[in-house]
Design a protein around this motif. Structure first.
Motif, PDB file in Angstrom:
ATOM      1  N   SER A   1      46.170  41.963  34.188  1.00 16.71           N
ATOM      2  CA  SER A   1      44.431  41.481  34.757  1.00 16.71           C
ATOM      3  C   SER A   1      44.905  41.252  36.138  1.00 16.71           C
ATOM      4  O   SER A   1      43.298  40.730  37.163  1.00 16.71           O
ATOM      5  CB  SER A   1      43.426  40.601  33.923  1.00 16.71           C
ATOM      6  OG  SER A   1      43.590  40.303  32.634  1.00 16.71           O
ATOM      7  N   THR A   2      45.779  41.896  36.517  1.00 13.24           N
ATOM      8  CA  THR A   2      45.704  41.694  37.959  1.00 13.24           C
ATOM      9  C   THR A   2      44.569  41.286  38.885  1.00 13.24           C
ATOM     10  O   THR A   2      43.907  40.847  39.758  1.00 13.24           O
ATOM     11  CB  THR A   2      46.839  42.569  38.804  1.00 13.24           C
ATOM     12  OG1 THR A   2      48.417  42.163  37.925  1.00 13.24           O
ATOM     13  CG2 THR A   2      47.149  41.971  40.069  1.00 13.24           C
ATOM     14  N   LEU A   3      43.692  42.915  38.577  1.00 18.99           N
ATOM     15  CA  LEU A   3      42.507  43.363  39.859  1.00 18.99           C
ATOM     16  C   LEU A   3      41.433  42.546  39.775  1.00 18.99           C
ATOM     17  O   LEU A   3      40.550  41.947  40.311  1.00 18.99           O
ATOM     18  CB  LEU A   3      42.569  44.962  39.153  1.00 18.99           C
ATOM     19  CG  LEU A   3      43.527  46.013  39.798  1.00 18.99           C
ATOM     20  CD1 LEU A   3      43.078  47.006  39.403  1.00 18.99           C
ATOM     21  CD2 LEU A   3      43.559  45.907  41.199  1.00 18.99           C
ATOM     22  N   VAL A   4      40.967  41.873  38.664  1.00 17.78           N
ATOM     23  CA  VAL A   4      40.118  40.538  38.028  1.00 17.78           C
ATOM     24  C   VAL A   4      41.376  39.324  38.847  1.00 17.78           C
ATOM     25  O   VAL A   4      40.155  39.039  39.561  1.00 17.78           O
ATOM     26  CB  VAL A   4      40.371  40.508  36.504  1.00 17.78           C
ATOM     27  CG1 VAL A   4      38.952  39.170  36.028  1.00 17.78           C
ATOM     28  CG2 VAL A   4      40.551  41.076  36.303  1.00 17.78           C
ATOM     29  N   ILE A   5      41.920  39.171  38.674  1.00 19.76           N
ATOM     30  CA  ILE A   5      42.440  38.027  40.054  1.00 19.76           C
ATOM     31  C   ILE A   5      42.555  38.076  40.946  1.00 19.76           C
ATOM     32  O   ILE A   5      42.309  37.299  42.346  1.00 19.76           O
ATOM     33  CB  ILE A   5      44.003  37.825  39.833  1.00 19.76           C
ATOM     34  CG1 ILE A   5      44.262  36.806  37.925  1.00 19.76           C
ATOM     35  CG2 ILE A   5      44.199  36.505  40.255  1.00 19.76           C
ATOM     36  CD1 ILE A   5      45.944  36.772  37.892  1.00 19.76           C
ATOM     37  N   THR A   6      42.611  39.590  41.576  1.00 18.12           N
ATOM     38  CA  THR A   6      42.491  39.515  42.944  1.00 18.12           C
ATOM     39  C   THR A   6      41.668  39.532  43.397  1.00 18.12           C
ATOM     40  O   THR A   6      40.929  38.855  44.374  1.00 18.12           O
ATOM     41  CB  THR A   6      43.277  40.833  43.314  1.00 18.12           C
ATOM     42  OG1 THR A   6      42.602  41.933  42.936  1.00 18.12           O
ATOM     43  CG2 THR A   6      44.701  41.247  43.033  1.00 18.12           C
ATOM     44  N   ILE A   7      40.445  39.778  43.238  1.00 18.61           N
ATOM     45  CA  ILE A   7      38.578  40.119  43.739  1.00 18.61           C
ATOM     46  C   ILE A   7      37.812  38.548  43.226  1.00 18.61           C
ATOM     47  O   ILE A   7      37.442  38.608  44.195  1.00 18.61           O
ATOM     48  CB  ILE A   7      37.939  41.145  43.201  1.00 18.61           C
ATOM     49  CG1 ILE A   7      36.733  41.509  43.680  1.00 18.61           C
ATOM     50  CG2 ILE A   7      37.414  40.796  41.276  1.00 18.61           C
ATOM     51  CD1 ILE A   7      36.392  41.671  45.074  1.00 18.61           C
ATOM     52  N   ASN A   8      38.920  38.198  42.281  1.00 21.37           N
ATOM     53  CA  ASN A   8      38.421  36.683  42.755  1.00 21.37           C
ATOM     54  C   ASN A   8      38.382  35.845  43.217  1.00 21.37           C
ATOM     55  O   ASN A   8      38.088  34.357  43.427  1.00 21.37           O
ATOM     56  CB  ASN A   8      37.889  36.546  40.284  1.00 21.37           C
ATOM     57  CG  ASN A   8      37.111  36.461  39.775  1.00 21.37           C
ATOM     58  OD1 ASN A   8      35.992  36.827  39.541  1.00 21.37           O
ATOM     59  ND2 ASN A   8      37.641  38.305  39.130  1.00 21.37           N
ATOM     60  N   ALA A   9      40.228  36.096  43.450  1.00 24.25           N
ATOM     61  CA  ALA A   9      40.729  34.781  44.749  1.00 24.25           C
ATOM     62  C   ALA A   9      39.723  35.586  46.085  1.00 24.25           C
ATOM     63  O   ALA A   9      39.562  34.640  46.898  1.00 24.25           O
ATOM     64  CB  ALA A   9      42.168  35.213  44.759  1.00 24.25           C
ATOM     65  N   ILE A  10      40.050  36.625  46.766  1.00 21.33           N
ATOM     66  CA  ILE A  10      39.321  37.551  47.497  1.00 21.33           C
ATOM     67  C   ILE A  10      37.348  36.491  47.037  1.00 21.33           C
ATOM     68  O   ILE A  10      37.207  35.775  48.370  1.00 21.33           O
ATOM     69  CB  ILE A  10      38.468  38.385  48.265  1.00 21.33           C
ATOM     70  CG1 ILE A  10      40.281  38.873  47.625  1.00 21.33           C
ATOM     71  CG2 ILE A  10      37.774  39.253  49.018  1.00 21.33           C
ATOM     72  CD1 ILE A  10      40.131  40.578  47.629  1.00 21.33           C
ATOM     73  N   GLY A  11      37.016  35.992  46.131  1.00 18.48           N
ATOM     74  CA  GLY A  11      35.906  35.938  46.718  1.00 18.48           C
ATOM     75  C   GLY A  11      35.772  34.455  46.552  1.00 18.48           C
ATOM     76  O   GLY A  11      34.977  34.266  46.774  1.00 18.48           O
ATOM     77  N   LEU A  12      36.428  33.817  45.977  1.00 16.50           N
ATOM     78  CA  LEU A  12      36.603  32.319  45.849  1.00 16.50           C
ATOM     79  C   LEU A  12      36.727  32.428  47.226  1.00 16.50           C
ATOM     80  O   LEU A  12      35.691  30.811  47.881  1.00 16.50           O
ATOM     81  CB  LEU A  12      37.222  31.722  45.169  1.00 16.50           C
ATOM     82  CG  LEU A  12      38.061  30.518  45.591  1.00 16.50           C
ATOM     83  CD1 LEU A  12      36.626  29.601  44.710  1.00 16.50           C
ATOM     84  CD2 LEU A  12      38.931  30.343  44.450  1.00 16.50           C
ATOM     85  N   VAL A  13      37.565  32.647  48.794  1.00 17.11           N
ATOM     86  CA  VAL A  13      37.921  32.837  49.518  1.00 17.11           C
ATOM     87  C   VAL A  13      36.788  32.702  50.481  1.00 17.11           C
ATOM     88  O   VAL A  13      36.022  31.940  51.321  1.00 17.11           O
ATOM     89  CB  VAL A  13      39.343  32.894  50.711  1.00 17.11           C
ATOM     90  CG1 VAL A  13      39.203  32.935  51.351  1.00 17.11           C
ATOM     91  CG2 VAL A  13      40.195  32.716  49.413  1.00 17.11           C
ATOM     92  N   MET A  14      35.590  33.926  49.820  1.00 13.67           N
ATOM     93  CA  MET A  14      34.431  34.014  50.955  1.00 13.67           C
ATOM     94  C   MET A  14      33.095  33.108  50.678  1.00 13.67           C
ATOM     95  O   MET A  14      33.029  32.683  51.261  1.00 13.67           O
ATOM     96  CB  MET A  14      33.956  35.161  50.651  1.00 13.67           C
ATOM     97  CG  MET A  14      35.159  36.568  51.250  1.00 13.67           C
ATOM     98  SD  MET A  14      34.427  38.262  50.351  1.00 13.67           S
ATOM     99  CE  MET A  14      33.157  38.610  51.590  1.00 13.67           C
TER     100      MET A  14
END
Length: 239
Positions: A69-82
């Motif tokens: 589920s790497t793509l789930v982690i990446t977008i939510n990590a980006i979202g959290l930073v934003m």
């Protein structure tokens, strides 16, 4: 011929791009705050809630909970930073300090809550299936709330017969986002991403239908109208 895993990755990348657009959707609000050097009547609740949603989906996507589920982690990590950037801007221009306290208390409570859930996940559950089920239910609850949040304005739309304060592009992006992540979940069946995004797509479609019904009856005003903070919503996009 494209195999299922490749197709899933392609759809997931498209989903990441669309979700990134959703995370960018509050930027006009914060550009306004920066220009006016004041948070005015805007509230930080939506961004605080989105931070927790992102953290839970990052937990869900970790290999010891739900592998591949790497793509789930990446977008939510980006979202959290934003979202943290948005909250930092909000706190900087919150001259009365009311929002700063809310943000600090809210984020602190969320971190503690996510840590508790993480520990419970590791200690009480010992298989990927059980961990995915436990964390996935929590993720679905918060994500469905996020998708449904623009519906809070529907009562006002019906009462005033005006879509002036209804976020059309947010609803459209939410619908597209829900559909693409539902497709992602269907390729390699993931019930939790499918349920929340399938319902999210339906909620967003309902918003678009309501917008279409009341668009023509919306009064056209020449003067500049100050938008209220109720439409400045932040949507967490995956699952």
């Amino acid at each position: 011929m494209v195999n299922a895993e490749t197709a899933r990755n392609i759809v997931g990348i498209i989903g990441n791009v669309i979700s990134f657009g959703l995370f960018l959707s509050p930027s006009p609000t914060f550009w306004r705050i920066i220009k006016r050097k004041s948070v005015e009547e805007f509230q930080p609740y939506a961004y605080i809630a989105t931070c927790m949603n992102c953290m839970f989906w990052m937990l869900y996507g970790l290999p010891f909970v739900h592998p591949d589920s790497t793509l789930v982690i990446t977008i939510n990590a980006i979202g959290l930073v934003m979202e943290l950037i948005y909250l930092s801007i909000f706190c900087y221009y919150d001259h009365q300090n009311k929002g700063r306290k809310k943000a600090a208390i809210g984020l602190s409570g969320e971190v503690v809550f996510v840590l508790i859930i993480s520990v419970i996940t590791m200690v009480a559950f010992h298989t990927h299936e059980s961990r995915s089920f436990f964390v996935g239910i929590i993720c679905d609850v918060f994500n469905i709330i996020m998708y449904a949040s623009p519906l809070t304005i529907v009562r006002k739309v019906i009462r005033t017969k005006s879509v002036e304060y209804m976020p059309f592009y947010l609803s459209l992006a939410g619908f597209t986002n829900g559909c693409i992540w539902a497709a992602y979940a269907l390729i390699k069946l993931d019930y939790f991403i499918l349920i929340s995004n399938g319902l999210g797509a339906l909620f967003s479609l309902l918003q678009l239908i309501i917008y279409g019904v009341y668009y023509r009856s919306t009064p056209r005003k020449g003067q500049d109208i100050e938008k209220r903070p109720e439409v400045q919503l932040s949507t967490a996009p995956t699952g």
